[in-house]
Design a protein around this motif. Structure first.
Motif, mmCIF file in Angstrom:
data_model
loop_
_atom_site.group_PDB
_atom_site.id
_atom_site.type_symbol
_atom_site.label_atom_id
_atom_site.label_comp_id
_atom_site.label_asym_id
_atom_site.label_seq_id
_atom_site.Cartn_x
_atom_site.Cartn_y
_atom_site.Cartn_z
ATOM 1 N N GLU A 115 -10.025 -7.800 -1.863
ATOM 2 C CA GLU A 115 -9.061 -7.507 -2.934
ATOM 3 C C GLU A 115 -9.619 -7.952 -4.295
ATOM 4 O OE1 GLU A 115 -5.514 -9.908 -2.836
ATOM 5 O OE2 GLU A 115 -4.924 -9.154 -4.806
ATOM 6 N N ALA B 266 -6.131 -4.145 1.156
ATOM 7 C CA ALA B 266 -6.710 -5.492 1.220
ATOM 8 C C ALA B 266 -5.693 -6.523 0.729
ATOM 9 C CB ALA B 266 -7.988 -5.554 0.380
ATOM 10 N N TYR B 267 -4.956 -6.160 -0.309
ATOM 11 C CA TYR B 267 -3.895 -7.050 -0.816
ATOM 12 C C TYR B 267 -2.871 -7.328 0.279
ATOM 13 C CZ TYR B 267 0.363 -8.359 -3.380
ATOM 14 O OH TYR B 267 1.517 -8.991 -3.817
ATOM 15 N N LYS C 147 -8.726 -11.147 1.176
ATOM 16 C CA LYS C 147 -8.572 -11.675 -0.182
ATOM 17 C C LYS C 147 -9.867 -11.461 -0.974
ATOM 18 C CE LYS C 147 -6.464 -13.644 -3.518
ATOM 19 N NZ LYS C 147 -5.505 -12.761 -4.184
ATOM 20 N N THR D 216 0.833 -1.210 0.000
ATOM 21 C CA THR D 216 0.000 0.000 0.000
ATOM 22 C C THR D 216 0.864 1.255 0.000
ATOM 23 O OG1 THR D 216 -1.499 -1.289 1.380
ATOM 24 C CG2 THR D 216 -2.028 1.033 1.091
ATOM 25 N N THR E 135 -10.496 -5.121 -7.360
ATOM 26 C CA THR E 135 -9.512 -4.967 -8.439
ATOM 27 C C THR E 135 -10.128 -4.478 -9.766
ATOM 28 O OG1 THR E 135 -7.997 -6.511 -7.375
ATOM 29 C CG2 THR E 135 -7.655 -6.108 -9.729
ATOM 30 N N ASN F 210 -7.864 -0.943 -2.084
ATOM 31 C CA ASN F 210 -7.651 -2.205 -2.796
ATOM 32 C C ASN F 210 -6.307 -2.814 -2.393
ATOM 33 O OD1 ASN F 210 -8.282 -3.050 -6.302
ATOM 34 N ND2 ASN F 210 -7.571 -4.336 -4.653
ATOM 35 N N MET F 211 -5.274 -1.988 -2.347
ATOM 36 C CA MET F 211 -3.947 -2.504 -2.049
ATOM 37 C C MET F 211 -3.794 -2.838 -0.560
ATOM 38 S SD MET F 211 -1.523 -3.510 -3.974
ATOM 39 C CE MET F 211 -0.672 -2.688 -5.338
#
Lengths: 597, 597
Positions: free
Chosen positions: A388, A368-369, A385, A106, A392, A365-366
């Motif tokens: 994410e 969550a990654y 996951k 992130t 995306t 989003n990132m």
């Protein structure tokens, strides 16, 4: 006007939109103090503003060119890239064992944001190199990692992503590039690939191509595709460079924008001497490539938002400096800067709100990654996951479509000057246009959203997200702040509508796929407005102090922009709901001859 | 793929959207039979397709350039223009006494449509020349008409429109260009003008500039502006060319698009030898210029729709030829042309529906102009004038904004190829961008709409139009055709919402102007979707046969595209209603320093 990395905005959205606390809670990162985050962002901002941003107009006028079979990049790119590598920016989010710094992806995304705002065409190679590191960390062999990761992590070498061929673009099933086993574990690669960003350049000593190809007995279709690591120069066992590996540039494209980023046609094995090694298992190449692709999709969304930021700053400066007109009805006397006109502010606030909402979405989003990949809690990991996966396609499509709008407004704020290339406003419009196309067109993102992502757990990913949006709307309504409370009302209404179109879409994709596919892009748009707005408003709520007001003028500005989003942007979701459910009949084929008559 | 003038579409929309019967009913035109209209459109189409369209890619790559103080146009422009003059296209709608053909301006607009679709940058000079003829017919002296109209009507000479100066763009009150009386009825002109389309070129022997300037004792502001006719070469009493008139090109702009159209910086009277004659009365120059401006605004809307058509045709051809992918879920076997994918058709139908709706709106606008100027019935004339006034900002703004969207989709349909200049899709995107800016930015159009046009008769122009829209919606509902009946429902709902925002806007402009101005552009958008949809659906209804079905496949296609508009485009108006009324608070100024932090 010079681009200035919006360090404070980034920090604010990292903390309050993305939720850096959840990333901290993974326990995977040593120190993520406010001070550390701030100092990294400031340093990245300095590099972006002082070293990279001055290259942006140059990159447009003196783009990459092909000379004697080699790509020559924009004057200054090579030197700036060397500084980038030297400062360690490329390895920010990678394991220390491979030369990285073990910081969250992130945070690396925010650094990428700074660089993209400064000069988009400079950043494309970095994004792909980082995506390749992710793919090799996930699927590379020990030998591949040992030989390549130390150089790719730092950026001393760059990487590329080779999927498309002339007859195989959005659909890879027809891919023809071949890989024949030599017998010693390597493969001879032959074939042509197109749209290869930074397929060649003069910034590093080696370039590592990740190439999709078929082995001789591979099954037809996408189940017979394998991924190969194919360096421009072979790499000896000690890591030193060996012979030229028969990798050639057949041409570079003359493009609408991003002139600084060489988009190459690559030819592998013209002389039958191109060797590659298999990444992951044979015929499982798409799985490996999707590690790379998913990383690249978030990056593309980020790129678009960053260019939106640059376009906004450029237009704002013009609006402050350009004196023209007076308040409505006043015919004489001193004229005002056009920033004083309500419609000019409407355009500028639209640009800012769309940019911030896109940034908030990509950062979230990132985040969550990061949690999905690094948490020590299996449940948190699984939940992240799912998030994410859902976000995306939205990050990629929403941010890129909105950046087209933002940069279009950037031209409009300039009036006639916006149409003149010298001004620079048009470059943002041209540069960002491809973000809606590459790494899967936004139509492909929509199919991913309504097909694969809604298909998981019968829409569970979307419904869980909508629960969160509705809880957020309730918190806004209870905030005691007039603008945010109104935003909460609007958000609750849009979440309800999105719940309805989600249910419709789930049924359609099961029972009348063509109807679902007809509504897929409008649904993705509707979802994007809600999702990006959710993260933007979540941050605005965090800006509220205890007494229902912000504690300083900066935070008041954050709240005002988020409230503007709710007033001026979010209502579009209402207009989209009916479009989503229009059905397949609305696009029933018409004989093309009758359409040009 | 080669551009093909959509002659049948044009004819259909002339008859059924614009309502050519009302133009016939003026009695001002000798013969407007179907056959005559068809043969004129066909001949114009042939000229556009065969002579003009091949110049379009050339104009982009070999644009106008300045050489030894003279503009050199794109190779081929001069010869094609000579054919244009020779065939009499320029004078179609002008009096026979001046070399014209006394046909309706609506028909001339359709001819212009054909030419703009073929090569936009070729057409800009024609539009301005025709606008100048209109201004001279309305306000020129007998001598000016006698000396200039015979050449301008035919297009043997061209004309330009000179308003902007570096410090006076959207607001002309600060205009500095000077005109000093010499004593013989002429004036010495001095000053610099910018954004002068076809300010110089090599296509005709003379160029007539209509220039706004101030006389020595003129009052400040816009009430002290006069209009002058300033030829490049002086014109002798017998009509022959005299001396060079000290009119120079100081530079031409390097633009995002329309490279074939020279955009000049003009310098008048550098040597103190530039003479002009007054057009109309002193200090009433804006009134004369607005005859020119209003004509040009409809033309700009038309230009944009025409480029939308060209972009659509280009994308449709690609979608028919490009084979990629299979029906959803099918993994192997033969691939399909991408036209078979629902989302690709959604994009193409969006392009076609927006283009046709824009064309319908512009044609209807010009039909109102014809009736307003040529009717023998005073009441019909007055009603038509009101309609022309209302529609002009809508034609200009709606068509130009939607052409940006259309040409953007044209790129998207091409996928990666759309970002490559060679394909040609990007040229449409670049070329049409300025239509939202020139002849008054779309923000200026919105101020005209909510200020001047709504201000007339307390909104009477809008309310009368809404009566017509509601009657149209009722007719659609009663049509017995499922798609059109549903369109009627939607149109009735949007007309009701537009009635509400119109009432809100009228109050706001009286009591809280800043709130009205904040909502002006969203209101213009909302109005545009309704107005353009109204004319498109009116034509579709006319395509219905007696049994509630179309009589042939072509007409079925017309109905399908109009129904698509109602399903996919018109609902956007719903999302805009709330935005219109968001109020001035939503754009309350924020310190710019807090917006880049």
């Amino acid at each position: 006007m010079a681009y200035r990395t919006p360090v404070r905005d980034m920090h604010f959205l990292l903390e309050h939109a993305a939720g850096l606390d959840a990333v901290r809670a993974t326990g995977a990162f040593d120190d993520l103090s406010d001070d550390l985050v701030a100092s990294i962002l400031e340093e990245a901002g300095r590099f972006a503003d002082e070293v990279v941003a001055p290259l942006n107009p140059v990159s447009d006028r003196q783009g990459a060119r092909l000379e004697n079979g080699q790509v020559v990049t924009t004057p200054g790119f090579k030197e700036a890239y060397a500084q980038y590598v030297e400062a360690g920016w490329n390895g920010l989010a990678f394991p220390e064992a491979w030369g990285g710094q073990n910081l969250p992806a992130t945070l690396a995304l925010a650094v990428f944001d700074a660089l993209c705002g400064a000069c988009l065409s400079f950043t494309m190679g970095m994004s792909l190199t980082q995506a390749a590191v992710k793919a090799l960390l996930a699927h590379g062999s020990d030998e591949q990692r040992t030989l390549y990761l130390p150089k790719l992590t730092t950026g001393e070498w760059t990487a590329t992503m080779n999927l498309s061929e002339p007859q195989a673009g959005s659909d890879l099933s027809n891919l023809k590039c071949r890989a024949e086993p030599v017998g010693d574990g390597t493969y001879k690669i032959t074939g042509t690939k197109i749209w290869i960003s930074y397929g060649d350049h003069d910034m590093t000593q080696n370039i590592c191509h990740l190439v999709l190809a078929r082995t001789p007995d591979a099954p037809e279709g996408t189940r017979g595709i394998s991924m190969f690591l194919v360096p421009k120069y072979r790499v000896n066992e000690d890591g030193s460079l060996g012979d030229f590996n028969d990798v050639r540039v057949a041409g570079i494209e003359e493009k609408l924008g991003q002139h600084g980023s060489p988009t190459c046609v690559m030819s592998y094995g013209d002389a039958g001497e191109c060797l590659g090694t298999l990444v992951g298992e044979e015929n499982a190449g798409l799985k490996s490539m999707f590690v790379m692709m998913n990383a690249a999709r978030i990056d593309v969304g980020m790129q678009a938002a960053s260019v939106g930021e640059a376009s906004f700053q450029h237009a704002l400066a013009y609006a402050q400096g350009r004196v023209q007109g007076r308040p409505y009805g006043v015919k004489t006397g001193q004229q005002n800067p056009i920033y004083d006109h309500p419609d000019v502010r409407r355009m500028l606030f639209t640009m800012k709100a769309l940019t911030e909402a896109s940034r908030a979405l990509c950062y979230a989003n990132m985040a969550a990654y990061d949690v999905a990949h690094r948490s020590s809690d299996a449940e948190a990991m699984a939940q992240a996951k799912r998030r994410e996966e859902l976000l995306t396609p939205l990050s990629k499509a929403f941010s890129s479509d909105r950046a087209i709008e933002t940069t279009n407004l950037g031209i409009q704020v300039h009036g006639g000057m916006g149409f003149v290339e010298e001004t620079g406003a048009a470059q943002f419009y041209r540069d960002c246009r491809v973000a809606a196309i590459y790494e899967g067109t936004n139509g492909i993102q929509a199919i991913d959203l309504v097909g694969r992502k809604l298909g998981m757990e019968e829409g569970g990913l979307a419904y869980d997200f909508l629960d969160e949006v509705e809880a957020g709307a309730e918190a806004l309504r209870a905030s005691g702040h007039e603008g945010l409370a109104a935003a909460g009302e609007r958000m609750a209404a849009e979440a309800k509508r999105l719940r309805e179109t989600t249910a419709w879409m789930l049924t359609a994709m099961r029972t009348e796929t063509e109807a679902g596919l007809t509504g897929a892009v409008p649904y993705q748009d509707q979802f994007g407005y809600v999702a990006a707005g959710h993260y933007l408003l979540r941050a605005a709520l965090a800006a509220l102090g205890e007494k229902g007001g912000a504690v300083d003028a900066y935070l008041e500005g954050r709240i005002a922009i988020a409230a503007f989003y709710a007033d001026h942007i979010l209502p579009r979701a209402e207009g989209l709901a009916a479009v989503v459910t229009a059905g397949a009949g609305s696009v029933a084929p018409i004989d093309p001859e009758l359409l040009i008559a």
